[in-house]
Every structure is written in structure tokens, then in C-alpha cells.
Design a protein around this motif. Structure first.
Motif, PDB file in Angstrom:
ATOM      1  N   ARG A   9      14.265   7.619  -8.480  1.00  0.00           N
ATOM      2  CA  ARG A   9      14.820   6.569  -7.350  1.00  0.00           C
ATOM      3  C   ARG A   9      15.160   5.450  -7.446  1.00  0.00           C
ATOM      4  NH1 ARG A   9      10.061   7.443  -3.513  1.00  0.00           N
ATOM      5  NH2 ARG A   9       7.920   7.768  -4.156  1.00  0.00           N
ATOM      6  N   GLN A  63      16.799   0.030 -11.020  1.00  0.00           N
ATOM      7  CA  GLN A  63      15.771  -0.966 -10.800  1.00  0.00           C
ATOM      8  C   GLN A  63      15.936  -1.926 -11.115  1.00  0.00           C
ATOM      9  OE1 GLN A  63      11.501   1.441  -9.075  1.00  0.00           O
ATOM     10  NE2 GLN A  63      13.046   3.351 -10.737  1.00  0.00           N
ATOM     11  N   TRP A  64      14.909  -2.838 -11.414  1.00  0.00           N
ATOM     12  CA  TRP A  64      15.033  -3.955 -11.774  1.00  0.00           C
ATOM     13  C   TRP A  64      14.242  -3.122 -14.121  1.00  0.00           C
ATOM     14  CZ3 TRP A  64      18.399  -7.013 -11.773  1.00  0.00           C
ATOM     15  CH2 TRP A  64      18.941  -7.840 -11.209  1.00  0.00           C
ATOM     16  N   VAL A  67       9.534  -1.055 -15.759  1.00  0.00           N
ATOM     17  CA  VAL A  67      10.362  -1.721 -14.832  1.00  0.00           C
ATOM     18  C   VAL A  67       9.097  -2.382 -14.024  1.00  0.00           C
ATOM     19  CG1 VAL A  67      10.939   0.241 -12.365  1.00  0.00           C
ATOM     20  CG2 VAL A  67      10.799   0.798 -14.696  1.00  0.00           C
ATOM     21  N   SER A  83       9.262  -4.260 -10.157  1.00  0.00           N
ATOM     22  CA  SER A  83       9.675  -4.037  -8.637  1.00  0.00           C
ATOM     23  C   SER A  83      10.970  -5.334  -8.434  1.00  0.00           C
ATOM     24  CB  SER A  83       8.698  -4.358  -7.684  1.00  0.00           C
ATOM     25  OG  SER A  83       7.634  -5.559  -8.005  1.00  0.00           O
ATOM     26  N   GLU A  84      10.131  -6.340  -8.975  1.00  0.00           N
ATOM     27  CA  GLU A  84      11.399  -7.534  -8.577  1.00  0.00           C
ATOM     28  C   GLU A  84      12.118  -8.422 -10.012  1.00  0.00           C
ATOM     29  OE1 GLU A  84       8.127 -11.203  -7.016  1.00  0.00           O
ATOM     30  OE2 GLU A  84       9.857 -10.128  -6.128  1.00  0.00           O
ATOM     31  N   TRP A 117      19.310  -4.142 -13.924  1.00  0.00           N
ATOM     32  CA  TRP A 117      19.709  -3.556 -12.924  1.00  0.00           C
ATOM     33  C   TRP A 117      20.331  -1.701 -13.244  1.00  0.00           C
ATOM     34  CZ3 TRP A 117      17.093  -2.852  -8.466  1.00  0.00           C
ATOM     35  CH2 TRP A 117      17.530  -1.475  -7.301  1.00  0.00           C
ATOM     36  N   MET A 165       9.674   1.039  -6.140  1.00  0.00           N
ATOM     37  CA  MET A 165      10.357   0.988  -5.861  1.00  0.00           C
ATOM     38  C   MET A 165      10.796  -0.673  -5.222  1.00  0.00           C
ATOM     39  SD  MET A 165      13.209   3.531  -5.560  1.00  0.00           S
ATOM     40  CE  MET A 165      13.995   3.176  -4.372  1.00  0.00           C
ATOM     41  N   PRO A 166      12.204  -1.559  -5.636  1.00  0.00           N
ATOM     42  CA  PRO A 166      12.344  -2.362  -5.008  1.00  0.00           C
ATOM     43  C   PRO A 166      12.057  -2.717  -2.835  1.00  0.00           C
ATOM     44  CG  PRO A 166      13.758  -1.688  -5.798  1.00  0.00           C
ATOM     45  CD  PRO A 166      13.039  -0.574  -6.340  1.00  0.00           C
ATOM     46  N   THR A 219      14.515  -1.625  -0.308  1.00  0.00           N
ATOM     47  CA  THR A 219      14.978  -0.020  -0.702  1.00  0.00           C
ATOM     48  C   THR A 219      14.540   1.568  -0.121  1.00  0.00           C
ATOM     49  OG1 THR A 219      14.012   0.704  -3.109  1.00  0.00           O
ATOM     50  CG2 THR A 219      16.140  -0.666  -2.798  1.00  0.00           C
TER      51      THR A 219
END
Length: 497
Positions: free
Chosen positions: A404, A407-408, A416, A418-419, A435, A445-446, A449
Motif C-alpha cells: 500500500r 502510511q502512518w 498502522v 489510517s490517520e 509516515w 489506506m489513509p 489515497t
């Protein structure tokens, strides 16, 4: 049980050895003869040994008597505590021996033995500030949490041990999951010893978990004041707390205060992506698009990110694809070799229906760094250039199983998110999200994206579609199967024809 058996066996061995030695002495010929003052004394071997032991006992008693006499003389000369000190000296010796044995037992993991030694030490020493601490720690080691907490509470009555007592109960409450009480205890411990690093860290962590951002900033300032944290780390974390406070103000609907807090957070740490995004959005609301653009470009220079591109798009929401492509040149020229820049530029070219330019912008990124996003972009380019369904389907199939991308990710537990958030929801770590590429690719995925399936095969890309493409605040669409993606792309192509 086993220890008692060993003691019994050792006792019998000693008795047997002494008895055997006595028999040997009785069977031995000769002896000891002593003559003094016209008297002569003859002792056999066994009698000589007994006499020697008796002499040692007499000497020991003589020394004790001499010490007592000296203490009595000192008492008569005005030293009122001389006799009490004489008797206490032996008690202290036994007490400190028991205390030392208890500490050794605690270090060896023998909690029950350490508790018994602590009780013995208290009997002789009568110093609860020492023995209560050993008792509490021994109770913890043996799993008796109730006894440990009761003992820690007794430590609260003495100023010298109050901090130890509060800290011990704080640990008990944390282990029990009672974070509300733990927060109050941490505040109390911090008030007693503001320089204690561990207390500072616990208090800051609890305040962040509870969303008490202003109090957390004061604690962070205290860490800086007492030299417990480098100045650059303080600046970064203070920005994180200011951003979190801005989000809280935003939830309450205070727009002016939230704008000021967001801008403050961005000033403290310009590379903090969420702070840059929030500050830019607030400046756009205030009609200051130029300042918002400067903030986003500075953050992009530090680390390109889809959320920064989304915020940059919101500065001019009604521009055409060609106008947007031209305006985004100020952003894409900053770090042209970064994968995020290449994918952003390719998406802008796709929205402008310049598919060859999109292919050039993407370069060989899909081959050297294949991610779901880069492969989906390449599928869109193939569709836009009139490629066959087989080729498009191949790229989309690879996109469904590809990593993917960045990500955060929490640096402590690798969870992981999402935000971005100031505190990890899994391990409660403060300011641990970065990140980067996660260790495992099967993650969500955030927001914003996963947008290229929306523009693949579109006949006339519009400004509204581009806004979604660049990344909006809407949630990402559910991941479709390979057949569903291909069917969707094919249907849009038929509509275009």
C-alpha cells in the motif's frame, strides 16, 4: 519442606561429628599438665578441649561485662543514653543483618522470605521508613498486591517516604488499569518531586491519553526546564500538543482559537504534516491563500505527503485541470524525484487528459517501487492511451496485491493507522507516528489515497473529480475484487465511446 529436611540432616551430621571427636579424644593417651603456685593440674584430652571452650566463653562474658560497666560509668558521669545505647547496639546489629538478608532475598526473587526478614528487621530496628519499603517491594514480588498497597499507604505518613509511597500506589493503579486515579497520583508525585524523570514521563503520557493538552504542555515545559529532554525534541512535541489542542478547539466550534492554535503548532514544527494541513485550511478560510501555500510548500519540502497535496488543492477549489496543473508546479518542482511528487504529477496529467505526459511523469516508478497507487495510475494511463483490456487488467490485478505504500506507522508497536494522531491507539505511545512504509502491507489506506479507480476511463475529467483525485477528506472506497475493478473500468470506457 525441603529446606527443613536439609537443616535436620545437617544438625544430625554435626552431632555425629562432635560425638565421634569426643570418642577419639577419650581414646587418646596423654593430656595437659599445668603447674602454678605449688599446684599441679593434669587434664585429659577431652577435658582440655572442654576447658579451652569454657575459657573462650568466660573471655566473651568478661568483655560484655566490661562494656556494661563502662556504659554504667558513663551514665553516672552524665551520659543519660549510655546504657540504652549499649543494649540497642546489639538490637541494631541484628536488625541491620535482617534488613540486609531481606534485600538479598528480594534481589533473588524470594518475596516471602524477604517479607519475613523485613518483619524481623522492624522488630529490632523500629525504623518503618526502611522496613516498610522492603515489605512493600517484597509483597509486590510475591504477588500480594493488597499487602503492598497497604504498606505504601503507611509510607505516606512520613515526609521522607511520601514520594516513594505515592509512586508505589501509582504503579499499583497503572497495573490495575485505573488511569483516572493514576493521573491524580502522578500529579501528586510530580508536585513532590518535579525533577523526577520517570514521574514526568508517566504524567505526560496520562495527560495525553486523557486529552489534557494544556496540562501536558506544562509538564513538557517542566521536562525542558529540568534538562530531561533536548530542546529540539521539546519543540517537536510541544507542536504535537498544540496541534492536538487545536483539534479539540475545532471540535468545540471555536474557529478563531483553532486557527491560532493550528498556526502556533505549525510554527513550532513546520515539518509536522497534520499541523501544516490544519494551519493551511484555517488560513484559506480566513482568505489568506498565499500564506497557506507557503506553509504547504515548506512542509512538502520536508516530506511530500498526499494530505499536503489535498490541502494545496483546496486553496483554489474551482480551477480547471489545466490551471491546477500549472499552479501545482510550485509544489512538484520542490522534490521532483520523490515518488509522491511523481504520482501527484501523473494524477494531474491524467485529470488534464494528457496521458503521455502522465506516463513520463510516472517514469519507471511502477517497476522499481510498485505500490497499489502507482500501479493503479499506470492502469489509468494505459486505459487513457487506448490500451487493451488485458494490459489494463494486468496492472489492476497487480495493484490489488501490491504493498500500500507509506502510511502512518507507530514506531513503538508498528501499528498502522489510517490517520495521524498524537497518541497510538494500540500502545498509547505519545508522538510515535511517522509516515513510512509499514513492515506488513495488508493494511488500510489513509483517506484520499485510493482515488484512481474513480478517474480511470472517465470521459471528461472535471474539477470536482480532480478534487477527489488529489485527496479529499472523504473516506476511501472499499477495495474491489479484480473482476469488479475491470468491469467498472470497462463500463466507464463504454460510456465514453
Amino acid at each position: 519442606m525441603l529446606l527443613s529436611l536439609v537443616k535436620i540432616i545437617v544438625f544430625f551430621v554435626i552431632v555425629a561429628v562432635v560425638a565421634y571427636g569426643g570418642v577419639l579424644l577419650l581414646e587418646t593417651e596423654g593430656g595437659v599438665q599445668m603447674a602454678f603456685g605449688g599446684y599441679e593440674i593434669a587434664l585429659g584430652p577431652l577435658q582440655a578441649v572442654i576447658a579451652f571452650v569454657a575459657l573462650l566463653v568466660i573471655l566473651w562474658l568478661a568483655l560484655k561485662v566490661i562494656g556494661l560497666v563502662l556504659a554504667f560509668v558513663k551514665f553516672l558521669m552524665g551520659d543519660e543514653t549510655a546504657i540504652s545505647r549499649y543494649f540497642d547496639r546489639n538490637r541494631e546489629r541484628k536488625g541491620f543483618e535482617a534488613l540486609a538478608d531481606g534485600m538479598l532475598a528480594l534481589a533473588s526473587g524470594e518475596g516471602r522470605l524477604a517479607m519475613s526478614k523485613a518483619a524481623k528487621a522492624e522488630k529490632y530496628l523500629r525504623k518503618p521508613e526502611l522496613t516498610n519499603l522492603l515489605t512493600a517491594q517484597a509483597a509486590e514480588a510475591s504477588g500480594d498486591k493488597k499487602k503492598a498497597e497497604e504498606t505504601y499507604k503507611r509510607l505516606l505518613s512520613d515526609d521522607r517516604t511520601r514520594f516513594v509511597g505515592v509512586r508505589g500506589i501509582l504503579k499499583q493503579r497503572l497495573d490495575a488499569g485505573d488511569t483516572d486515579t493514576a493521573l491524580k497520583l502522578a500529579e501528586k508525585a510530580f508536585a513532590i518531586k518535579p525533577k523526577h524523570v520517570e514521574t514526568q514521563d508517566v504524567l505526560l503520557k496520562l495527560q495525553a491519553e486523557k486529552g489534557e493538552w494544556s496540562a501536558a504542555r506544562r509538564t513538557l515545559s517542566a521536562k525542558l526546564k529540568h534538562g530531561a529532554i533536548p530542546r529540539d525534541v521539546h519543540k517537536r512535541r510541544d507542536a504535537v500538543l498544540a496541534l492536538s489542542a487545536a483539534k479539540g478547539i475545532l471540535d468545540d466550534g471555536a474557529s478563531i482559537e483553532s486557527r491560532e492554535a493550528a498556526i502556533e503548532a505549525n510554527k513550532k514544527s513546520p515539518d509536522l504534516i497534520p499541523a501544516a494541513v490544519m494551519a493551511a485550511d484555517k488560513l484559506v478560510e480566513a482568505g489568506n491563500g498565499k500564506q497557506a501555500a507557503r506553509i504547504l510548500k515548506k512542509a512538502w519540502q520536508a516530506q511530500p505527503h498526499p494530505d499536503l497535496a489535498a490541502a494545496f488543492a483546496r486553496i483554489e477549489p474551482n480551477e480547471t485541470p489545466a490551471q491546477r496543473l500549472k499552479r501545482f508546479g510550485a509544489l512538484t518542482k520542490l522534490k521532483p524525484d520523490d515518488p509522491e511528487t511523481k504520482m501527484l504529477l501523473a494524477e494531474l496529467q491524467i485529470a488534464n487528459e494528457d496521458f503521455p505526459a502522465a506516463r513520463r511523469a510516472l517514469g519507471n516508478l511502477a517497476e522499481i517501487n510498485p505500490t497499489s497507487r502507482s500501479l493503479t495510475i499506470l492502469a489509468a494511463v494505459e486505459r487513457g492511451e487506448g490500451g487493451s483490456d488485458v494490459v489494463v487488467r494486468g496492472w489492476l490485478t497487480r495493484a490489488l496485491t501490491a504493498p500500500r505504500g507509506p502510511q502512518w506507522v507507530c514506531d513503538n508497536c508498528n501499528t498502522v493507522h489510517s490517520e495521524w494522531g498524537p497518541v497510538c491507539s494500540n500502545c498509547n505511545g505519545f508522538d510515535t507516528m511517522s509516515w513510512r512504509q509499514p513492515a506488513q502491507s495488508e493494511v488500510a489506506m489513509p483517506a484520499g489515497t485510493e482515488m484512481l479507480p474513480m478517474i480511470v476511463g472517465e470521459a471528461e475529467p472535471t474539477v470536482e473529480v480532480l478534487d477527489v483525485d488529489i485527496a479529499t477528506e472523504t473516506e476511501a472506497s472499499p477495495v474491489m475484487t479484480d473482476a469488479e475493478v475491470v468491469e467498472d473500468v470497462a463500463s466507464k470506457t463504454e460510456d465514453k465511446k
